[in-house]
Design a protein around this motif. Structure first.
Motif, PDB file in Angstrom:
ATOM      1  N   UNK A 120       0.793  -1.222   0.000  1.00  0.00           N
ATOM      2  CA  UNK A 120       0.000   0.000   0.000  1.00  0.00           C
ATOM      3  C   UNK A 120       0.828   1.276   0.000  1.00  0.00           C
ATOM      4  N   UNK A 121       2.110   1.170  -0.312  1.00  0.00           N
ATOM      5  CA  UNK A 121       2.993   2.334  -0.403  1.00  0.00           C
ATOM      6  C   UNK A 121       3.405   2.522  -1.858  1.00  0.00           C
ATOM      7  N   UNK A 122       3.992   3.660  -2.163  1.00  0.00           N
ATOM      8  CA  UNK A 122       4.416   3.936  -3.534  1.00  0.00           C
ATOM      9  C   UNK A 122       5.554   3.023  -3.955  1.00  0.00           C
ATOM     10  N   UNK A 123       5.485   2.579  -5.187  1.00  0.00           N
ATOM     11  CA  UNK A 123       6.638   1.951  -5.803  1.00  0.00           C
ATOM     12  C   UNK A 123       7.643   3.065  -6.111  1.00  0.00           C
ATOM     13  N   UNK A 124       8.854   2.703  -6.470  1.00  0.00           N
ATOM     14  CA  UNK A 124       9.872   3.697  -6.817  1.00  0.00           C
ATOM     15  C   UNK A 124       9.647   4.141  -8.260  1.00  0.00           C
ATOM     16  N   UNK A 125       8.637   4.983  -8.426  1.00  0.00           N
ATOM     17  CA  UNK A 125       8.249   5.448  -9.755  1.00  0.00           C
ATOM     18  C   UNK A 125       8.839   6.826 -10.030  1.00  0.00           C
ATOM     19  N   UNK A 126       9.220   7.047 -11.281  1.00  0.00           N
ATOM     20  CA  UNK A 126       9.752   8.335 -11.726  1.00  0.00           C
ATOM     21  C   UNK A 126       9.022   8.737 -13.003  1.00  0.00           C
ATOM     22  N   UNK A 127       8.579   9.989 -13.044  1.00  0.00           N
ATOM     23  CA  UNK A 127       7.891  10.532 -14.207  1.00  0.00           C
ATOM     24  C   UNK A 127       8.599  11.797 -14.662  1.00  0.00           C
ATOM     25  N   UNK A 128       8.803  11.930 -15.963  1.00  0.00           N
ATOM     26  CA  UNK A 128       9.205  13.209 -16.538  1.00  0.00           C
ATOM     27  C   UNK A 128       7.974  13.725 -17.273  1.00  0.00           C
ATOM     28  N   UNK A 129       7.585  14.949 -16.908  1.00  0.00           N
ATOM     29  CA  UNK A 129       6.366  15.564 -17.431  1.00  0.00           C
ATOM     30  C   UNK A 129       6.767  16.834 -18.182  1.00  0.00           C
ATOM     31  N   UNK A 130       6.286  16.972 -19.405  1.00  0.00           N
ATOM     32  CA  UNK A 130       6.664  18.143 -20.203  1.00  0.00           C
ATOM     33  C   UNK A 130       5.886  19.380 -19.753  1.00  0.00           C
ATOM     34  N   UNK A 131       6.236  20.555 -20.259  1.00  0.00           N
ATOM     35  CA  UNK A 131       5.574  21.785 -19.815  1.00  0.00           C
ATOM     36  C   UNK A 131       4.061  21.825 -20.070  1.00  0.00           C
ATOM     37  N   UNK A 132       3.557  20.973 -20.957  1.00  0.00           N
ATOM     38  CA  UNK A 132       2.112  20.901 -21.210  1.00  0.00           C
ATOM     39  C   UNK A 132       1.416  19.896 -20.290  1.00  0.00           C
ATOM     40  N   UNK A 133       2.173  19.259 -19.387  1.00  0.00           N
ATOM     41  CA  UNK A 133       1.587  18.310 -18.446  1.00  0.00           C
ATOM     42  C   UNK A 133       1.459  16.894 -18.968  1.00  0.00           C
ATOM     43  N   UNK A 134       2.158  16.584 -20.046  1.00  0.00           N
ATOM     44  CA  UNK A 134       2.096  15.250 -20.649  1.00  0.00           C
ATOM     45  C   UNK A 134       3.277  14.411 -20.158  1.00  0.00           C
ATOM     46  N   UNK A 135       2.990  13.183 -19.753  1.00  0.00           N
ATOM     47  CA  UNK A 135       4.037  12.262 -19.300  1.00  0.00           C
ATOM     48  C   UNK A 135       4.877  11.846 -20.505  1.00  0.00           C
ATOM     49  N   UNK A 136       6.180  12.045 -20.406  1.00  0.00           N
ATOM     50  CA  UNK A 136       7.103  11.718 -21.504  1.00  0.00           C
ATOM     51  C   UNK A 136       8.053  10.580 -21.149  1.00  0.00           C
ATOM     52  N   UNK A 137       8.144  10.232 -19.865  1.00  0.00           N
ATOM     53  CA  UNK A 137       9.035   9.154 -19.410  1.00  0.00           C
ATOM     54  C   UNK A 137       8.448   8.592 -18.126  1.00  0.00           C
ATOM     55  N   UNK A 138       8.495   7.266 -18.013  1.00  0.00           N
ATOM     56  CA  UNK A 138       8.075   6.576 -16.793  1.00  0.00           C
ATOM     57  C   UNK A 138       9.068   5.458 -16.514  1.00  0.00           C
ATOM     58  N   UNK A 139       9.445   5.346 -15.261  1.00  0.00           N
ATOM     59  CA  UNK A 139      10.289   4.238 -14.819  1.00  0.00           C
ATOM     60  C   UNK A 139       9.795   3.817 -13.451  1.00  0.00           C
ATOM     61  N   UNK A 140       9.694   2.513 -13.239  1.00  0.00           N
ATOM     62  CA  UNK A 140       9.233   2.011 -11.950  1.00  0.00           C
ATOM     63  C   UNK A 140      10.151   0.875 -11.504  1.00  0.00           C
ATOM     64  N   UNK A 141      10.682   1.025 -10.298  1.00  0.00           N
ATOM     65  CA  UNK A 141      11.545  -0.008  -9.722  1.00  0.00           C
ATOM     66  C   UNK A 141      10.822  -0.731  -8.604  1.00  0.00           C
ATOM     67  N   UNK A 142      11.257  -1.947  -8.345  1.00  0.00           N
ATOM     68  CA  UNK A 142      10.799  -2.711  -7.192  1.00  0.00           C
ATOM     69  C   UNK A 142      11.148  -1.948  -5.921  1.00  0.00           C
ATOM     70  N   UNK A 143      10.459  -2.251  -4.851  1.00  0.00           N
ATOM     71  CA  UNK A 143      10.694  -1.563  -3.574  1.00  0.00           C
ATOM     72  C   UNK A 143      12.137  -1.656  -3.100  1.00  0.00           C
ATOM     73  N   UNK A 144      12.830  -2.734  -3.443  1.00  0.00           N
ATOM     74  CA  UNK A 144      14.169  -2.959  -2.897  1.00  0.00           C
ATOM     75  C   UNK A 144      15.310  -2.395  -3.754  1.00  0.00           C
TER      76      UNK A 144
END
Length: 179
Positions: A120-144
């Protein structure tokens, strides 16, 4: 989970921006820092082991993101008070140059689809969002497994070229030209 091309969700969260209890808290929303690129990264829990290594690493290169007209936001489901206590008590987090957002209702994490199903906690997710608010990159790692902020910076550089960038491309390298 939201992905490339999706609109990053609206949010309005309390954030910690310093270790001084009098000035530590600020509201941060999706409208904050309008017109900038945003790097939004999530970690599972404050007062843990892998998380501060990542947070400190993003802090060390925050200036590099700022030079690229990007703002960094760190997020977990801990409260702003827990964030403040952690910053005050962890040497590597005291001078952190970016806001730590408190998604205590889990609304942003839920909408992004990045909550670990068993913890029930966040995964190690990373988002790069452009100036228009659109997701351009996503990466998700395991908790460890910690992520690599230098790789996030490299991808931001590549996205900002608006060109075709080959594997392992670095800022200043040649881009690919379509035949």
């Amino acid at each position: 989970m939201l992905t490339i091309g999706d609109k990053f969700p609206s949010f309005d969260l309390k954030a910690v921006v310093s270790t001084d209890a009098k000035t530590a808290f600020k509201q941060v929303s999706d409208k904050s820092d309008a017109g900038k690129w945003k790097v939004v990264f999530f970690w599972p829990k404050d007062f843990t082991f892998v998380c501060p290594t990542e947070i400190a690493a993003f802090g060390k290169i925050n200036k590099d993101f700022a030079e690229r007209d990007a703002v960094v936001y760190g997020v977990s489901t801990d409260s702003e008070f827990v964030h403040l206590a952690w910053r005050q008590n962890h040497a590597d987090l005291k001078a952190l140059p970016f806001a730590m957002l408190a998604d205590i209702k889990r609304e942003l994490s839920q909408e992004l689809g990045i909550l670990d199903k068993s913890e029930g906690v966040c995964l190690r997710a990373t988002f790069i969002v452009d100036p228009e608010g659109i997701i351009r990159f996503v990466s998700v790692n395991d908790l460890s497994v910690g992520r690599n902020p230098q790789e996030v910076l490299r991808v931001l550089d590549a996205l900002q070229t608006d060109e075709l960038c080959p594997c392992n491309w670095q800022k200043g390298d040649e881009v690919l030209k379509a035949a």
